[in-house]
Design a protein around this motif. Structure first.
Motif, PDB file in Angstrom:
ATOM      1  N   GLU A  14       4.715   5.043  -4.999  1.00  0.00           N
ATOM      2  CA  GLU A  14       4.581   5.517  -6.382  1.00  0.00           C
ATOM      3  C   GLU A  14       4.822   4.343  -7.326  1.00  0.00           C
ATOM      4  O   GLU A  14       5.710   3.512  -7.076  1.00  0.00           O
ATOM      5  N   PHE A  15       4.042   4.268  -8.391  1.00  0.00           N
ATOM      6  CA  PHE A  15       4.207   3.158  -9.345  1.00  0.00           C
ATOM      7  C   PHE A  15       3.757   3.625 -10.722  1.00  0.00           C
ATOM      8  O   PHE A  15       2.789   4.378 -10.842  1.00  0.00           O
ATOM      9  N   VAL A  16       4.471   3.176 -11.759  1.00  0.00           N
ATOM     10  CA  VAL A  16       4.067   3.540 -13.124  1.00  0.00           C
ATOM     11  C   VAL A  16       3.113   2.463 -13.642  1.00  0.00           C
ATOM     12  O   VAL A  16       3.502   1.308 -13.816  1.00  0.00           O
ATOM     13  N   ILE A  17       1.855   2.834 -13.855  1.00  0.00           N
ATOM     14  CA  ILE A  17       0.847   1.872 -14.319  1.00  0.00           C
ATOM     15  C   ILE A  17       1.128   1.537 -15.787  1.00  0.00           C
ATOM     16  O   ILE A  17       1.261   2.441 -16.611  1.00  0.00           O
ATOM     17  N   PRO A  18       1.238   0.242 -16.152  1.00  0.00           N
ATOM     18  CA  PRO A  18       1.484  -0.110 -17.563  1.00  0.00           C
ATOM     19  C   PRO A  18       0.348   0.385 -18.478  1.00  0.00           C
ATOM     20  O   PRO A  18      -0.754   0.643 -17.989  1.00  0.00           O
ATOM     21  N   ALA A  19       0.621   0.452 -19.771  1.00  0.00           N
ATOM     22  CA  ALA A  19      -0.402   0.888 -20.742  1.00  0.00           C
ATOM     23  C   ALA A  19      -1.584  -0.088 -20.749  1.00  0.00           C
ATOM     24  O   ALA A  19      -1.419  -1.275 -20.404  1.00  0.00           O
ATOM     25  N   ASN A  20      -2.741   0.380 -21.161  1.00  0.00           N
ATOM     26  CA  ASN A  20      -3.952  -0.452 -21.287  1.00  0.00           C
ATOM     27  C   ASN A  20      -4.311  -1.212 -20.014  1.00  0.00           C
ATOM     28  O   ASN A  20      -4.781  -2.352 -20.056  1.00  0.00           O
TER      29      ASN A  20
END
Ligand code: A2P
Length: 273
Positions: A14-20
């Motif tokens: 699981e990973f939080v994709i950065p904005a843009n």
């Protein structure tokens, strides 16, 4: 922010994709030497770029992923994205990037930019693409773009590396251009690929800067020397190449161009870290 499932070294996480930022999938990896490799990733439907531009890429690792500028080496019409990369020992990104496998996730910022674009040059007859090492990447894109052949009569792609093995990617993309369904006919007739080495013995040896200054590039190819009236130049390589080429061109009256002010030559540093 919501976590997404990504792939790293063939394992899901699981990973939080950065904005843009797009999260794309590696579809192909080819290693040329212990210092060079290329890889292809899926292309997001909404991603637009002009041939010759670069984009920031990274890996889904840590709280703040490291991003680096990479020239896109595939043409703007391609439905995948290709990059040609150096492997830097202990490089913050390339140390890990060189280990990617098919199926792994690559992060790519949503906006491409850069000065090595046809829009930054005034109209001309001959286009010289001068590269060292991985600096050939943006030109690998441009030599497969039909617009390059619409705007210029002759395209000269020069690639200088230390050793023969380092030149392989350039030979591969020049061959692909010649066989391409869109530009193959034009490339076969109007693209000249000129490769030189500086350390290992080959037919054409020497730094391209030397071969331009002593005119041997032009006499070997049987063409007229550089002239500002008809010639346009793009430069991409090491800091040394970029600076030395600038001096050579400005001494001959060439002016540096940009997106907002097209002129005779443009320059960008190849990715290094
Ligand atoms: P050289 O072997 O004479 O240094 P690198 O692998 O260090 O990035 O270099 C890639 C190629 O670029 C090498 O063939 C190198 O030649 C060449 N090169 C390095 N600096 C310059 C420069 N200032 N002008 C032209 N070519 C250069």
């Amino acid at each position: 922010m919501q976590a997404t499932t990504i792939m790293e070294q063939g394992a899901e996480r699981e990973f939080v994709i950065p904005a843009n930022t797009f999260a794309e999938t590696v579809v192909e990896v080819e290693h040329y030497t212990d210092r060079l490799f290329r890889f292809r990733i899926t292309r997001p439907a909404s991603f637009r770029f002009r041939s010759g531009e670069f984009v920031m890429i990274g890996l889904p690792r840590g709280d703040k992923p490291v991003f680096r500028a990479y020239s896109i080496s595939s043409p703007a019409w391609d439905d995948e994205i290709e990059f040609f990369s150096i492997k830097v020992p202990n490089g913050p990104l390339t140390e890990h990037l060189q280990k990617i496998r098919v199926g792994d996730t690559i992060l790519m910022r949503q906006k491409a930019t850069g000065t090595l674009v046809l829009d930054a040059l005034r109209p001309g007859k001959r286009l010289f693409l001068i590269s060292t090492g991985t600096g050939i990447a943006p030109f690998a894109s441009l030599i497969r773009d039909p617009e390059t052949y619409e705007k210029f009569d002759r395209i000269y792609l020069t690639h200088t590396c230390r050793d023969i093995a380092d030149l392989k990617y350039g030979y591969d993309v020049a061959k692909l251009a010649g066989e391409d369904i869109l530009v193959g006919e034009e490339a076969s007739a109007r693209l000249v690929h000129f490769a030189t080495t500086t350390r290992e013995e080959t037919a054409h040896m020497g730094r391209i800067t030397t071969l331009i200054e002593n005119d041997s590039l032009f006499s070997t190819l049987g063409i007229e020397p550089l002239d500002r009236e008809n010639d346009r130049v793009m430069i991409c390589g090491s800091m040394g190449l970029n600076l030395d080429m600038k001096v050579i061109l400005e001494a001959r009256g060439f002016e540096e161009g940009s997106n907002s002010r097209p002129a005779d030559y443009v320059v960008e540093r190849a990715f290094v870290g």
